[in-house]
Write a protein that holds these residues in place. Structure first.
Motif, PDB file in Angstrom:
ATOM      1  N   ALA A  18      50.587  26.492  61.602  1.00 32.48           N
ATOM      2  CA  ALA A  18      50.535  26.718  60.126  1.00 32.48           C
ATOM      3  C   ALA A  18      48.944  27.288  60.075  1.00 32.48           C
ATOM      4  O   ALA A  18      48.179  26.833  60.252  1.00 32.48           O
ATOM      5  CB  ALA A  18      50.477  25.468  59.291  1.00 32.48           C
ATOM      6  N   LYS A  19      49.012  28.533  59.447  1.00 34.56           N
ATOM      7  CA  LYS A  19      47.946  29.374  59.197  1.00 34.56           C
ATOM      8  C   LYS A  19      47.448  29.319  57.831  1.00 34.56           C
ATOM      9  O   LYS A  19      46.265  29.880  57.628  1.00 34.56           O
ATOM     10  CB  LYS A  19      48.470  30.816  59.527  1.00 34.56           C
ATOM     11  N   LEU A  20      48.051  28.715  56.836  1.00 28.89           N
ATOM     12  CA  LEU A  20      47.622  28.733  55.507  1.00 28.89           C
ATOM     13  C   LEU A  20      48.005  27.136  54.834  1.00 28.89           C
ATOM     14  O   LEU A  20      48.633  26.340  55.629  1.00 28.89           O
ATOM     15  CB  LEU A  20      48.173  29.434  54.543  1.00 28.89           C
ATOM     16  N   LYS A  21      47.328  26.742  53.989  1.00 29.12           N
ATOM     17  CA  LYS A  21      47.791  25.757  53.190  1.00 29.12           C
ATOM     18  C   LYS A  21      48.913  25.993  52.489  1.00 29.12           C
ATOM     19  O   LYS A  21      49.113  27.054  51.916  1.00 29.12           O
ATOM     20  CB  LYS A  21      46.491  25.297  52.179  1.00 29.12           C
ATOM     21  N   PRO A  22      49.795  24.809  52.188  1.00 28.66           N
ATOM     22  CA  PRO A  22      51.193  24.876  51.498  1.00 28.66           C
ATOM     23  C   PRO A  22      51.133  25.585  50.028  1.00 28.66           C
ATOM     24  O   PRO A  22      51.632  26.302  49.763  1.00 28.66           O
ATOM     25  CB  PRO A  22      51.434  23.475  51.371  1.00 28.66           C
ATOM     26  N   GLU A  23      50.015  25.292  49.334  1.00 30.36           N
ATOM     27  CA  GLU A  23      49.835  25.894  48.034  1.00 30.36           C
ATOM     28  C   GLU A  23      49.655  27.401  48.373  1.00 30.36           C
ATOM     29  O   GLU A  23      49.872  28.176  47.386  1.00 30.36           O
ATOM     30  CB  GLU A  23      48.665  25.270  47.222  1.00 30.36           C
ATOM     31  N   GLN A  24      48.787  27.868  49.188  1.00 27.66           N
ATOM     32  CA  GLN A  24      48.498  29.225  49.350  1.00 27.66           C
ATOM     33  C   GLN A  24      49.534  30.009  49.926  1.00 27.66           C
ATOM     34  O   GLN A  24      50.114  31.097  49.441  1.00 27.66           O
ATOM     35  CB  GLN A  24      47.238  29.458  50.321  1.00 27.66           C
ATOM     36  N   ALA A  25      50.629  29.306  50.697  1.00 26.59           N
ATOM     37  CA  ALA A  25      51.615  29.977  51.114  1.00 26.59           C
ATOM     38  C   ALA A  25      52.699  30.077  50.266  1.00 26.59           C
ATOM     39  O   ALA A  25      53.418  31.102  50.097  1.00 26.59           O
ATOM     40  CB  ALA A  25      52.361  29.065  52.389  1.00 26.59           C
ATOM     41  N   LYS A  26      52.993  29.036  49.270  1.00 23.75           N
ATOM     42  CA  LYS A  26      53.946  29.359  47.986  1.00 23.75           C
ATOM     43  C   LYS A  26      53.459  30.532  47.229  1.00 23.75           C
ATOM     44  O   LYS A  26      54.195  31.209  46.861  1.00 23.75           O
ATOM     45  CB  LYS A  26      53.908  27.936  47.419  1.00 23.75           C
ATOM     46  N   GLU A  27      52.072  30.549  46.940  1.00 20.71           N
ATOM     47  CA  GLU A  27      51.475  31.396  45.976  1.00 20.71           C
ATOM     48  C   GLU A  27      51.664  32.884  46.717  1.00 20.71           C
ATOM     49  O   GLU A  27      52.215  33.974  46.213  1.00 20.71           O
ATOM     50  CB  GLU A  27      50.153  31.246  45.825  1.00 20.71           C
ATOM     51  N   LEU A  28      51.582  33.037  47.750  1.00 25.65           N
ATOM     52  CA  LEU A  28      51.557  34.256  48.591  1.00 25.65           C
ATOM     53  C   LEU A  28      53.007  34.653  48.793  1.00 25.65           C
ATOM     54  O   LEU A  28      53.279  36.048  48.527  1.00 25.65           O
ATOM     55  CB  LEU A  28      50.899  34.314  50.022  1.00 25.65           C
ATOM     56  N   LYS A  29      53.806  33.799  48.886  1.00 25.74           N
ATOM     57  CA  LYS A  29      55.262  34.238  49.137  1.00 25.74           C
ATOM     58  C   LYS A  29      55.704  34.745  47.620  1.00 25.74           C
ATOM     59  O   LYS A  29      56.352  35.832  47.753  1.00 25.74           O
ATOM     60  CB  LYS A  29      56.081  32.786  49.327  1.00 25.74           C
ATOM     61  N   GLU A  30      55.534  34.158  46.554  1.00 27.53           N
ATOM     62  CA  GLU A  30      55.603  34.708  45.368  1.00 27.53           C
ATOM     63  C   GLU A  30      55.090  36.085  44.922  1.00 27.53           C
ATOM     64  O   GLU A  30      55.757  36.828  44.566  1.00 27.53           O
ATOM     65  CB  GLU A  30      55.257  33.860  44.237  1.00 27.53           C
ATOM     66  N   LYS A  31      54.009  36.081  45.252  1.00 23.72           N
ATOM     67  CA  LYS A  31      53.402  37.578  45.133  1.00 23.72           C
ATOM     68  C   LYS A  31      53.999  38.531  46.088  1.00 23.72           C
ATOM     69  O   LYS A  31      54.137  39.848  45.616  1.00 23.72           O
ATOM     70  CB  LYS A  31      51.709  37.509  45.571  1.00 23.72           C
ATOM     71  N   LEU A  32      54.237  38.267  47.378  1.00 24.71           N
ATOM     72  CA  LEU A  32      54.806  39.326  48.162  1.00 24.71           C
ATOM     73  C   LEU A  32      56.204  39.670  47.551  1.00 24.71           C
ATOM     74  O   LEU A  32      57.028  40.707  47.456  1.00 24.71           O
ATOM     75  CB  LEU A  32      55.287  38.782  49.494  1.00 24.71           C
ATOM     76  N   MET A  33      56.979  38.627  46.768  1.00 21.09           N
ATOM     77  CA  MET A  33      58.391  38.976  46.375  1.00 21.09           C
ATOM     78  C   MET A  33      58.192  39.723  45.157  1.00 21.09           C
ATOM     79  O   MET A  33      59.158  40.573  44.841  1.00 21.09           O
ATOM     80  CB  MET A  33      59.208  37.492  46.394  1.00 21.09           C
ATOM     81  N   ASP A  34      57.279  39.379  44.223  1.00 21.98           N
ATOM     82  CA  ASP A  34      56.861  40.114  43.272  1.00 21.98           C
ATOM     83  C   ASP A  34      56.613  41.658  43.333  1.00 21.98           C
ATOM     84  O   ASP A  34      56.873  42.545  42.680  1.00 21.98           O
ATOM     85  CB  ASP A  34      55.895  39.558  42.411  1.00 21.98           C
ATOM     86  N   LEU A  35      55.894  41.695  44.387  1.00 19.50           N
ATOM     87  CA  LEU A  35      55.387  43.202  44.822  1.00 19.50           C
ATOM     88  C   LEU A  35      56.526  44.173  45.086  1.00 19.50           C
ATOM     89  O   LEU A  35      56.428  45.255  44.797  1.00 19.50           O
ATOM     90  CB  LEU A  35      54.382  43.033  45.837  1.00 19.50           C
ATOM     91  N   PHE A  36      57.557  43.580  45.807  1.00 19.13           N
ATOM     92  CA  PHE A  36      58.403  44.548  46.395  1.00 19.13           C
ATOM     93  C   PHE A  36      59.972  43.794  46.007  1.00 19.13           C
ATOM     94  O   PHE A  36      60.054  42.780  46.441  1.00 19.13           O
ATOM     95  CB  PHE A  36      58.402  44.630  47.876  1.00 19.13           C
ATOM     96  N   GLU A  37      60.889  44.581  45.326  1.00 13.13           N
ATOM     97  CA  GLU A  37      62.073  44.205  45.037  1.00 13.13           C
ATOM     98  C   GLU A  37      62.716  43.885  46.186  1.00 13.13           C
ATOM     99  O   GLU A  37      63.716  43.194  46.190  1.00 13.13           O
ATOM    100  CB  GLU A  37      62.542  45.064  43.955  1.00 13.13           C
ATOM    101  N   TRP A  38      62.711  44.814  47.572  1.00 13.20           N
ATOM    102  CA  TRP A  38      63.457  44.730  48.433  1.00 13.20           C
ATOM    103  C   TRP A  38      63.144  43.427  49.580  1.00 13.20           C
ATOM    104  O   TRP A  38      63.927  43.018  50.241  1.00 13.20           O
ATOM    105  CB  TRP A  38      63.536  45.936  49.272  1.00 13.20           C
ATOM    106  N   LEU A  39      62.131  42.972  49.207  1.00 12.84           N
ATOM    107  CA  LEU A  39      61.781  41.818  49.888  1.00 12.84           C
ATOM    108  C   LEU A  39      62.188  40.171  49.504  1.00 12.84           C
ATOM    109  O   LEU A  39      61.977  39.884  48.427  1.00 12.84           O
ATOM    110  CB  LEU A  39      60.172  41.709  49.928  1.00 12.84           C
ATOM    111  N   ASP A  40      63.066  39.636  50.217  1.00  8.40           N
ATOM    112  CA  ASP A  40      63.809  38.510  49.836  1.00  8.40           C
ATOM    113  C   ASP A  40      62.834  37.034  50.655  1.00  8.40           C
ATOM    114  O   ASP A  40      61.610  37.503  51.306  1.00  8.40           O
ATOM    115  CB  ASP A  40      64.995  38.257  50.372  1.00  8.40           C
ATOM    116  N   GLU A  41      63.122  35.795  50.283  1.00  5.38           N
ATOM    117  CA  GLU A  41      62.391  34.826  50.508  1.00  5.38           C
ATOM    118  C   GLU A  41      62.215  34.644  52.095  1.00  5.38           C
ATOM    119  O   GLU A  41      61.061  34.173  52.594  1.00  5.38           O
ATOM    120  CB  GLU A  41      63.092  33.493  49.889  1.00  5.38           C
ATOM    121  N   ARG A  42      63.476  35.246  52.797  1.00  5.83           N
ATOM    122  CA  ARG A  42      63.367  34.906  54.259  1.00  5.83           C
ATOM    123  C   ARG A  42      62.298  35.913  54.958  1.00  5.83           C
ATOM    124  O   ARG A  42      61.432  35.369  55.770  1.00  5.83           O
ATOM    125  CB  ARG A  42      64.860  35.162  54.538  1.00  5.83           C
ATOM    126  N   LEU A  43      62.279  37.123  54.437  1.00  9.26           N
ATOM    127  CA  LEU A  43      61.092  38.186  55.123  1.00  9.26           C
ATOM    128  C   LEU A  43      59.819  37.636  54.508  1.00  9.26           C
ATOM    129  O   LEU A  43      58.833  37.613  55.182  1.00  9.26           O
ATOM    130  CB  LEU A  43      61.509  39.514  54.728  1.00  9.26           C
TER     131      LEU A  43
END
Length: 120
Positions: free
Chosen positions: A52-77
């Motif tokens: 694990a490279k991040l804390k769980p809270e950071q990972a959740k926050e980063l996942k949301e930011k990535l998915m918001d930044l690009f419409e083609w990026l899904d939860e898996r990617l």
């Protein structure tokens, strides 16, 4: 599995999985202090602790930011990007090599810059 059906499906990062397994271990200690987890769960927790490279809270926050930044990026990617934390465009191309969409150089730079904000 007779009588069971999948209600929903979510992709978790390694950090989120670590948090989930630690919670299950704590619950297991309360129920059976001698053997709180099955072997497979213990091995999975050890793997998550190691990689694990991040804390769980950071990972959740980063996942949301990535998915918001690009419409083609899904939860898996997004989860895959967070787990691998690519450092340049070539790394991103490898991650997306079997996907329908490969991000452009500019999109890859945005992804890397966002990941750099969370990188240690």
């Amino acid at each position: 599995m007779i009588g069971r059906k999948k209600l929903e499906e979510h992709y978790l990062t390694i950090a989120e999985t670590k948090e989930l397994l630690e919670r299950r271990k704590a619950e297991g200690i309360e129920e059976n202090p001698e053997e709180p987890m099955f072997y497979e769960a213990r091995v999975s927790l050890e793997h998550a602790e190691r990689f694990a490279k991040l804390k769980p809270e950071q990972a959740k926050e980063l996942k949301e930011k990535l998915m918001d930044l690009f419409e083609w990026l899904d939860e898996r990617l997004a989860s895959k990007l967070i787990d691998l934390m690519p450092k340049d465009y070539l790394d991103i191309r490898v991650i997306f090599s079997k996907e329908e969409y490969v991000p452009s150089l500019e999109e890859a730079k945005e992804i890397v810059s966002l990941l750099d904000e969370y990188r240690e």
